[in-house]
Design a protein around this motif. Sequence first.
Motif, short mmCIF file in Angstrom:
data_model
loop_
_atom_site.label_atom_id
_atom_site.label_comp_id
_atom_site.label_asym_id
_atom_site.label_seq_id
_atom_site.Cartn_x
_atom_site.Cartn_y
_atom_site.Cartn_z
N VAL A 54 -46.72 53.22 -31.71
CA VAL A 54 -45.84 52.36 -30.81
C VAL A 54 -46.56 51.40 -30.34
CG1 VAL A 54 -45.17 52.65 -28.32
CG2 VAL A 54 -44.68 54.65 -29.77
N ALA A 55 -47.88 51.49 -30.12
CA ALA A 55 -48.67 50.17 -29.74
C ALA A 55 -48.74 49.24 -30.93
CB ALA A 55 -49.97 50.65 -29.52
N LEU A 56 -48.62 49.56 -32.14
CA LEU A 56 -48.75 48.56 -32.91
C LEU A 56 -47.40 47.81 -33.49
CD1 LEU A 56 -51.24 50.49 -35.40
CD2 LEU A 56 -51.74 48.26 -34.16
N GLN A 57 -46.36 48.20 -32.96
CA GLN A 57 -44.88 47.76 -33.10
C GLN A 57 -45.13 46.26 -32.53
OE1 GLN A 57 -42.47 49.27 -34.74
NE2 GLN A 57 -44.04 50.89 -35.00
N VAL A 58 -45.92 45.97 -31.76
CA VAL A 58 -46.00 44.19 -31.39
C VAL A 58 -47.04 43.69 -31.98
CG1 VAL A 58 -44.70 45.03 -29.27
CG2 VAL A 58 -47.14 45.11 -29.34
N ALA A 59 -47.78 44.27 -32.72
CA ALA A 59 -49.11 43.86 -33.50
C ALA A 59 -48.59 43.23 -35.11
CB ALA A 59 -50.16 44.92 -33.76
N ASP A 60 -49.42 42.27 -35.18
CA ASP A 60 -49.05 41.70 -36.55
C ASP A 60 -50.65 41.63 -37.12
OD1 ASP A 60 -48.66 39.91 -38.88
OD2 ASP A 60 -48.23 38.18 -37.94
N ILE A 61 -50.87 42.57 -38.18
CA ILE A 61 -51.89 42.81 -38.61
C ILE A 61 -51.91 42.56 -40.31
CG2 ILE A 61 -53.62 44.77 -39.63
CD1 ILE A 61 -52.56 46.60 -37.17
N ARG A 62 -52.92 41.77 -40.50
CA ARG A 62 -52.75 40.90 -41.74
C ARG A 62 -54.30 40.98 -42.32
NH1 ARG A 62 -49.00 36.47 -42.27
NH2 ARG A 62 -47.64 36.97 -40.71
N CYS A 120 -55.56 33.16 -39.58
CA CYS A 120 -54.78 33.19 -38.38
C CYS A 120 -54.62 31.82 -37.36
CB CYS A 120 -55.61 34.18 -37.27
SG CYS A 120 -57.26 33.78 -36.76
N VAL A 121 -55.18 30.95 -37.60
CA VAL A 121 -55.10 29.60 -37.00
C VAL A 121 -53.59 29.01 -37.12
CG1 VAL A 121 -56.00 27.26 -36.65
CG2 VAL A 121 -57.48 28.92 -36.86
N ASN A 122 -53.17 29.29 -38.37
CA ASN A 122 -51.82 28.73 -38.46
C ASN A 122 -50.90 29.60 -38.12
OD1 ASN A 122 -52.84 26.62 -40.19
ND2 ASN A 122 -52.70 27.77 -41.82
N LEU A 123 -51.04 30.97 -37.58
CA LEU A 123 -50.13 32.02 -37.14
C LEU A 123 -50.01 31.86 -35.48
CD1 LEU A 123 -51.00 34.84 -39.62
CD2 LEU A 123 -49.23 33.09 -39.79
N ALA A 124 -51.43 31.40 -35.13
CA ALA A 124 -51.40 31.59 -33.46
C ALA A 124 -50.85 30.49 -32.73
CB ALA A 124 -52.96 31.76 -33.33
N ASP A 125 -50.57 31.04 -31.59
CA ASP A 125 -49.89 29.84 -30.54
C ASP A 125 -50.54 30.43 -29.14
OD1 ASP A 125 -48.22 31.95 -29.46
OD2 ASP A 125 -46.49 31.25 -30.55
#
Length: 168
Positions: A46-54, A61-66
């Motif tokens: 449930v907790a990881l449903q909103v996570a993006d693990i790569r 991760c700089v290109n993916l972050a906002d």
Amino acid sequence: ALFIFLNRTCFNGLFRVNSKGLFNVPFGRYENPTICDEENLSFANVALQVADIRFCDFEECVNLADSKSFIYFDPPYRPISKTASFTSYIKNGFGDDEQVRLKGVFDKLDRKGANVMLSNSDPKNIDRKDNFFDNHYRKYHIQRLSAMRMINCDATRRGVIKEILITN
């Protein structure tokens, strides 16, 4: 499933790879380890449903972050002694050059407005004059926290030690 199995049956739950990138932790001494904790796995699901693990270089991760992103870095800790070095537990090692590169990524993420947190060893445990993190992260919030160290083949050498937590 393989990661969970290895984590639950290897020495102290340690994850380490050799120079070829292959898992190389010995078996732990468990009589009946809990391999599948269904309730805990359900909560994690449930907790990881909103996570993006790569699985990638941390710089990606700089290109993916906002400005809505939260990024937590838990890199191989900088050694605080000659016998307490975990920097070679990844394929190409993780020395001071990589720590400095990670600081550059921390800066880029901060400029993007992301919330960033990093944990590491506190070199002041051994050398009060070692200002490596204090110098590199001087514009950020550095907290020194007590943390329980659980990984040591000699159980008498496990215990409380200072670590740092850096946030923007």
